[in-house]
Design a protein around this motif. Structure first.
Motif, short mmCIF file in Angstrom:
data_model
loop_
_atom_site.label_atom_id
_atom_site.label_comp_id
_atom_site.label_asym_id
_atom_site.label_seq_id
_atom_site.Cartn_x
_atom_site.Cartn_y
_atom_site.Cartn_z
N VAL A 51 8.95 -2.14 3.18
CA VAL A 51 8.39 -1.37 2.07
C VAL A 51 9.09 -1.73 0.76
CG1 VAL A 51 8.15 0.93 1.08
CG2 VAL A 51 7.64 0.55 3.49
N SER A 52 10.41 -1.88 0.81
CA SER A 52 11.15 -2.16 -0.42
C SER A 52 10.83 -3.55 -0.95
CB SER A 52 12.65 -2.01 -0.20
OG SER A 52 13.09 -2.91 0.80
N THR A 53 10.54 -4.48 -0.05
CA THR A 53 10.32 -5.86 -0.47
C THR A 53 8.99 -6.04 -1.18
OG1 THR A 53 11.66 -6.61 1.39
CG2 THR A 53 10.29 -8.26 0.32
N VAL A 54 7.99 -5.20 -0.86
CA VAL A 54 6.70 -5.40 -1.49
C VAL A 54 6.63 -4.71 -2.86
CG1 VAL A 54 5.46 -5.72 0.66
CG2 VAL A 54 5.64 -3.42 -0.32
N VAL A 55 7.69 -4.07 -3.27
CA VAL A 55 7.71 -3.44 -4.58
C VAL A 55 8.49 -4.32 -5.54
CG1 VAL A 55 8.48 -1.45 -5.91
CG2 VAL A 55 7.56 -1.14 -3.60
N ASN A 62 -0.23 -4.62 -0.48
CA ASN A 62 0.99 -3.81 -0.52
C ASN A 62 0.96 -2.67 0.49
OD1 ASN A 62 1.85 -5.53 -2.51
ND2 ASN A 62 1.79 -4.02 -4.16
N ALA A 63 -0.21 -2.14 0.74
CA ALA A 63 -0.31 -1.05 1.72
C ALA A 63 0.07 -1.51 3.12
CB ALA A 63 -1.73 -0.47 1.72
N TYR A 114 7.59 -21.24 5.60
CA TYR A 114 8.47 -20.09 5.50
C TYR A 114 8.00 -19.19 4.37
CZ TYR A 114 11.75 -23.22 7.95
OH TYR A 114 12.36 -24.07 8.83
N CYS A 115 8.18 -17.89 4.54
CA CYS A 115 8.04 -17.01 3.39
C CYS A 115 9.43 -16.56 2.98
CB CYS A 115 7.11 -15.84 3.65
SG CYS A 115 7.66 -14.64 4.85
N ALA A 116 9.57 -16.26 1.71
CA ALA A 116 10.86 -15.88 1.15
C ALA A 116 10.62 -14.85 0.05
CB ALA A 116 11.57 -17.11 0.59
N ALA A 117 11.66 -14.07 -0.24
CA ALA A 117 11.53 -13.00 -1.22
C ALA A 117 12.71 -12.98 -2.17
CB ALA A 117 11.41 -11.65 -0.51
N ARG A 118 12.43 -12.58 -3.40
CA ARG A 118 13.48 -12.32 -4.37
C ARG A 118 13.04 -11.15 -5.22
NH1 ARG A 118 12.82 -14.52 -9.66
NH2 ARG A 118 15.08 -14.55 -9.85
N TYR A 119 14.00 -10.36 -5.67
CA TYR A 119 13.67 -9.21 -6.49
C TYR A 119 13.30 -9.67 -7.89
CZ TYR A 119 13.99 -4.82 -8.98
OH TYR A 119 13.69 -3.74 -9.75
N GLY A 120 12.24 -9.09 -8.41
CA GLY A 120 11.85 -9.39 -9.78
C GLY A 120 10.70 -10.38 -9.86
#
Length: 124
Positions: free
Chosen positions: A26-30, A74-75, A95-101
């Motif tokens: 949940v936090s990653t999709v925001v 996002n849901a 690969y998928c990867a995430a970063r804030y912002g």
């Protein structure tokens, strides 16, 4: 951060399609940038596409523009990579990867959180 989990890889013939999914927390999709990267044997990891989960801004590498589409739900806490008109040179581990912002490009070294990858094989 909670792990990212990719799915949807497989083997297809050239010209075919696959849809990859990246399940996030949940936090990653925001307000995060979620990117798709790929690495072929003997090659460096390269960025393919990215999406800012806040406004939905998308970014693509020139090699996939017009063929791949990144989107997010996002849901469902999921980011997708729809891959059409696949070519043998698209064969790689994705690969998928995430970063804030916001997304600051497709450089792998700015993404701290990574999934385990899913294999995509395209035969000619």
């Amino acid at each position: 951060q909670a792990p990212l989990v990719e799915s949807g890889g497989g083997s297809v013939q050239a010209g075919g399609s696959l849809r990859l999914s990246c399940a996030a927390s949940v936090s990653t999709v925001v307000a995060h940038c979620i990117g798709w990267f790929r690495q072929a044997p003997g090659k460096e990891r390269e960025g393919v596409a990215a999406i800012y989960t806040g406004r939905g801004n998308t970014y693509y590498d020139d090699s996939v523009k017009g063929r791949f589409t990144i989107s997010r739900d996002n849901a469902k806490k999921t980011v997708y990579l729809q891959m059409d008109s696949l070519k043998p040179e698209d064969t790689a581990i994705y690969y998928c990867a995430a970063r804030y912002g916001i997304c600051g490009g497709l450089a792998a070294n700015i993404f701290p959180n990574w999934g385990q990858g899913t294999q995509v094989t395209v035969s000619s």
